[in-house]
Design a protein around this motif. Structure first.
Motif, mmCIF file in Angstrom:
data_model
loop_
_atom_site.group_PDB
_atom_site.id
_atom_site.type_symbol
_atom_site.label_atom_id
_atom_site.label_comp_id
_atom_site.label_asym_id
_atom_site.label_seq_id
_atom_site.Cartn_x
_atom_site.Cartn_y
_atom_site.Cartn_z
ATOM 1 N N ASN A 319 0.835 -1.203 0.000
ATOM 2 C CA ASN A 319 0.000 0.000 0.000
ATOM 3 C C ASN A 319 0.867 1.250 0.000
ATOM 4 O O ASN A 319 2.101 1.168 -0.071
ATOM 5 N N SER A 320 0.239 2.424 0.107
ATOM 6 C CA SER A 320 0.953 3.687 -0.055
ATOM 7 C C SER A 320 1.941 3.976 1.071
ATOM 8 O O SER A 320 2.809 4.842 0.925
ATOM 9 N N VAL A 321 1.816 3.273 2.204
ATOM 10 C CA VAL A 321 2.766 3.472 3.306
ATOM 11 C C VAL A 321 3.769 2.333 3.401
ATOM 12 O O VAL A 321 4.491 2.199 4.385
ATOM 13 N N GLY A 322 3.808 1.486 2.360
ATOM 14 C CA GLY A 322 4.813 0.449 2.285
ATOM 15 C C GLY A 322 4.464 -0.857 2.957
ATOM 16 O O GLY A 322 5.324 -1.745 3.076
ATOM 17 N N GLU A 323 3.227 -1.022 3.408
ATOM 18 C CA GLU A 323 2.822 -2.265 4.067
ATOM 19 C C GLU A 323 2.490 -3.337 3.031
ATOM 20 O O GLU A 323 1.818 -3.072 2.035
#
Length: 364
Positions: A319-323
């Motif tokens: 996702n956009s936060v790297g998860e």
């Protein structure tokens, strides 16, 4: 059906490309000055309609002697405030190898736009080079603030802004150099999104998508060996009246050897024919080890991944936060492709990573 952190897939090779697209420039034109004194990877601009118009396609001012890939995006409303918000934009199409006609000359970008702008409404468009070799994609002219670039009795072009591909650094006050081809009114029976051809075993999967349909009787796919002489390959019943996305799929079980062409046409109930898109397909090209393809993208509720089997063995989505969210995704493997369910994800930008490659996913 399979759900795992590593989306193990069993896909056949993807063979094919969009080397040839078609846009019929008809009706009227609005020409922004071809007077370049600046350049950017891409340019965003607004079109506000005075009368209802349907935008057919664009010409642009491209660097002399350049050859590269280009993409065209759109969004409803202005681009201002959305320059770096990839999720707000929809890809209309791409052209893989476009040769510039020359400096300060009109080079046609053969991506069908086919977007109707009602009187008083504003749409934003984004034309950009996608080839990393091209540090300069489009030529622009410096302007003063957000102002009119060109205008006539039907529409006004406003803006614009230079953008680093795909939705990066913004350079304000860069006016679009180009031609807007349009038709008065709303003559289109369908809002058309894309048409693709993908190798599946010994056959070719033909897939197209519409956003809405009006008086749509049926679709016709024609095939050609040379792009000149055409024969009907198949027909598919249209949706008639529809305001939701429709996805159509048919197989060509006996594809031609070498390079051939597929043309998608649509017929109204009154027999009116509209040519939507022409694509080329190479039945002999071997896929590169790290080539993957995603369709559709932007994504509504699911997408498909095509590629070399070894490349797709360890797919991950972030996702956009790297998860890493791979474990929450449901995957269905078919012969030659894999479906990934994405409907439960929030709107925004994601990253799909294969063994040696990565691509941006946009969830609408």
């Amino acid at each position: 059906m399979l759900k795992s952190t590593f989306l193990s897939v069993a896909c056949c090779l993807f063979i094919g490309h969009h080397a040839f697209t078609q846009c019929i420039a008809g009706g009227s034109n609005a020409v922004a000055p071809y007077a370049s004194n600046s350049s950017n990877k891409g340019v965003m601009f607004d079109i506000t309609a005075t009368n209802t118009v349907t935008i057919s396609c664009f010409d642009a001012n491209l660097p002399a002697l350049s050859v590269g890939g280009y993409e065209v995006y759109f969004k409803t409303g202005t681009y201002v405030g959305f320059e770096t918000n990839a999720a707000s934009w929809t890809l209309l199409g791409s052209e893989g190898s476009l040769l510039s006609i020359g400096l300060n000359l009109a080079t046609p970008i053969s991506v069908p736009v086919n977007k109707t702008i009602l009187a008083g409404q504003t749409y934003a468009f984004y034309i950009t080079a996608s080839n990393p070799i091209l540090s300069t994609g489009v030529l622009t002219t410096t302007n003063s603030g957000y102002s009119a670039i060109t205008s006539n009795s039907d529409l006004t072009v406003y803006g614009g802004a230079g953008i680093t591909y795909p939705f990066g650094t913004v350079t304000a006050n860069r006016a679009f150099n180009g031609t807007v081809h349009y038709i008065l009114g709303d003559p289109l029976p369908v809002e058309f999104l894309d048409f693709t051809a993908v190798k599946v075993d010994q056959s070719v999967l033909l897939e197209w998508e519409t956003e809405s349909e009006h008086h749509s009787d049926y679709f016709e796919v024609e095939r050609s060996l040379n792009g000149i002489d055409w024969n009907r390959l198949l027909t598919v019943k249209g949706a008639g009246e529809s305001s939701v996305k429709e996805i159509y799929q048919k197989m060509d079980d006996n594809p031609l050897d070498g390079i051939s062409y597929y043309r998608l046409n649509q017929y109204d109930f009154d027999g009116t024919k509209t040519s939507l898109k022409t694509i080329s397909f190479n039945n002999k090209v071997e896929i590169g080890e790290n080539d993957i393809r995603i369709f559709p993208n932007p994504i509504i509720d699911r997408f498909r991944v095509f590629g070399n089997q070894s490349e797709l063995e360890t797919l991950k989505v972030f996702n956009s936060v790297g998860e890493d969210i791979s474990g929450s995704l449901t995957m269905t493997c078919h012969e030659g492709f894999t479906d990934v369910v994405f409907k439960d994800q929030v709107e925004g930008v994601f990253i799909l990573k294969s063994k040696t490659n990565s691509q941006i996913l946009i969830k609408k």
